[in-house]
Each structure stands twice: as structure tokens, then as C-alpha cells.
Write an enzyme that holds these catalytic residues in place. Sequence first.
Site, PDB file in Angstrom:
ATOM      1  CD  GLU A   1      48.153  45.230  29.578  1.00 46.30           C
ATOM      2  OE1 GLU A   1      47.134  45.049  30.284  1.00 46.30           O
ATOM      3  OE2 GLU A   1      48.143  45.880  28.521  1.00 46.30           O
TER       4      GLU A   1
ATOM      5  CG  HIS B   1      45.698  39.805  30.373  1.00 41.28           C
ATOM      6  ND1 HIS B   1      45.090  40.809  31.096  1.00 41.28           N
ATOM      7  CD2 HIS B   1      44.982  38.673  30.607  1.00 41.28           C
ATOM      8  CE1 HIS B   1      44.034  40.323  31.719  1.00 41.28           C
ATOM      9  NE2 HIS B   1      43.949  39.028  31.445  1.00 41.28           N
TER      10      HIS B   1
ATOM     11  CG  HIS C   1      43.927  41.982  28.142  1.00 42.10           C
ATOM     12  ND1 HIS C   1      44.988  41.909  27.258  1.00 42.10           N
ATOM     13  CD2 HIS C   1      44.077  43.168  28.774  1.00 42.10           C
ATOM     14  CE1 HIS C   1      45.741  42.997  27.361  1.00 42.10           C
ATOM     15  NE2 HIS C   1      45.194  43.780  28.279  1.00 42.10           N
TER      16      HIS C   1
END
Length: 446
Positions: A344, A368, A374
Site C-alpha cells: 500500500e 506499508h 499499520h
Amino acid sequence: GYMSGFGNEFSSEDPRCPGSLPEGQVKTLPGLLLLFIHYYFLINNPQVCPYGLYAEQLSGSAFTCPRPANKRSWLYRILPSVKHKPFTSVPCGDLTENWNEVEPDPNQLRWLPFTIPKTSEKKVDFVAGLHTLCGAGDAKSRYIFINEKHFHPSFDLILFLFQGEILITTEFGKMMVEPNEICVIQQGMRFSVDVFGETRGYILEVYGAHFELPDLGPIGANGLANPRDFLCPVAWYEDRKVPTGYTVINKYQGKLFACQQDFSPFNVVAWHGNYTPYKYNLKNFMVINCVAFDHADPSIFTVLTAKSTRPGVAIADFVIFPPRWGVADHTFRPPYYHRNCMSEFMGLIKGHYEAKEEGFQPGGASLHSIMTPHGPDVDCFEKNSTAELKPERVAEGTMAFMFESSFSMAVTKWGLHTCQKLDKNYYQCWEPLRSHFNPNWKPGKQ
């Protein structure tokens, strides 16, 4: 001007040359000698194109692809693109596809806004302004990578700004792109960029697939990005030569090559087909959201997707988080804590992202990686754990985006060290999280 629709079969001709688009068949020009034939015969001979143009097909898919996936356009141009001097290698600057420059880093990564060169320094053009931040795969077998700051062509790329504006000239026509708009240039399409003032933005470049609208499934016929809101340019040609010639930069197997030609690459008088560049204003996105409880997956915010061969698994999804209403009840509304089998990469065009209102800035970015945890920072968690749940506007004045990919991203040396914008304190936004565990908890008690 523009024409609206996504993936449509379009046709366009420059109004300076009416009738330049052949009707009923693709006409070819067999030889230069035909240029000396009388004009009347030239435009009426089925063996030649009107106005003495050359026909050139741009194929974006294999010839035998199923009809829904078959992408091609016919270009009717003053001279064919094959007329150029040989390609020679040119420096790549901070463009790279060497994913082994530095050791892998599975940590949560965040970058502060990248620096624009000072006005006293040498001006940076579009190509020199490109910097590869992260990516994956082998350019020889097609893959995906992400560029940050300014832009450049290669395979399918999606680019957008958060500062400034640019005029993109393509073989199909011109497009003005401003902040909150995206522009998609598909494989093989030549274009140039005129930059007005200090300009910054993001690029996602995808190898091996074309961007398309996601399937809507149970959503039904309407929602998300509507096809009619996508705009492609109308035909515009340039017939001129310059003393120094034109430089065409080609990206091939991850390297840059340049060739010279003495005529404008944008000499297409007319064209027709379903393989075009296009742009889209993100304000037109029809948001789907929770109206009862819980927090829906970010897939409901997908604007475009580049599918892999595995159903439901994307090479890349382009996702946005636009202004919307939050009305869910009996729930924690912001994004949940999460580990994902996808990478991501997030950026912020404007405003304040609701899960991290401080530290994540317009023009910055975060990554991430696959299975790296996260989620909301401590301020977001504490605030929304006790907030009064009444209807409220979420992300007002904000536009955040995410590139989600099934590839594991490698960060470049430029991204980790050279740019000097890596926020080494990013992890601290979760450090103050404390345990609220109560083994004696009972329903109705906090």
C-alpha cells in the site's frame, strides 16, 4: 476540446482538414510517388488516404484478443513515426529499476514533501524531474513501478498533480491537467509536457496490463467512477520543422533512449479507435460508504484497476479517499489496524488524511509493505474511540490516494537515502498506544 466516455470507439479529425478521416475502411498510402498525383485523384483513390496522409495503427493488445479486450487506434498522419534517426542510450538520472541497490526494509515508511529545486538552480524539465521511489519486477518481462515527482512515458502510466498545472500534448490531441485530475497515457503513446511554474505530482507506471474500470458487482449499474466522466482529446496536428530537430525519448527495458527526427511527432490529422489517452477529475467520483456500522474495505474507493491473471488480485489498484459523509453507528469509523497481503503506497494531494492528520503532508508519501502492520495513529484512535457518533463530513477539503499492488515493493537508494525526505520518526506515531485491556469488563461497563 474533449470527448467523454471510457473505452469507447472514438473518431476525431482536426477541423482544419475536414474529411481527413477515411470512411468505411482503413486506407493506405503505398508509395511516395503517389504524392505527385493530382489532388482530386489523391483524395478519391481508395488506395491512398485523404490529404496524402499516412495510415498508422497503434496496437495496445494482441491482434487476437477477445473483442472486449482488443485495444487499437488508427492514426492518419503527415509522416509515419518510423521516420527517425537510430536510438542511442541517454542517462537515466534518478530513474532506476535496480531493486538491489539497498537491503529490503519492511518497516512502515513515510516521506515528507519532496524538494523543488531553487529558482537559482538550473531548471528541471519533465524527464530530469523523475525520481523512482519504489517498484518491483523485471522490465524485460513487464512489471510495475512508482515514480514520484514530475513524469515520463513508458508503458501504461497514471499521473496526477498536487501542485501546479501541465499541458500534455499527445498524438491524439492536447490535455490540460490540474490538481485533483488524473491523466492516463497508455503504452506506446508519445507525448510531451509543458510545465507552468513549480509543479509536483505522482506517477504509477504499470507493465503487463491496461487500466480499466473495476467491476461493480452488487453495487449495480451506477457508482464509483462513471465512464462518461472520462475525457479524451480531440485531434490536433502540428506540421512544422525546427532547426535543431525533435528529440524523442523512449523507455525500453528500464533504460532511456533518444532519437532525432526533423518533423513534429504530433502530426496526426485524424484518428479513430478505442486506445487513447484520457483524463478524469476526481471530484466526479461517486462515493460508496457505510450507512449502518463497521468500516468498509478501501476497495470501494477504487477508481481504476490493472488486473493480473488471478481473479480479484490486481497488479495495481488506484484508490482515492475523497470528501464524504460518515454516518456509521456503534462502530469505530476510521480505518482499522491492518496487515495486508498487498503493498500500500499512499499520497496526499491536499488537506488532512483522517487517520493521520499530522505528519502526513500533501506531496509526501507512505509505504506499508506486504504484511507490515499499520493503521490510525494514537491521536486518531483516542479521539474516535470516544467521539459522539453523529453524521459528519469526512475528509472535507482533502484528497488522499493509494496505489495498492500484489507486488512486494523494493525502495530505491534515492528513496531511502538520497532524497533525504524519509521521516525516520514515523514509527513514533504509534508508540503512545496503551493497553485498555480489562479482564473484569462486563457489558455496559467501560
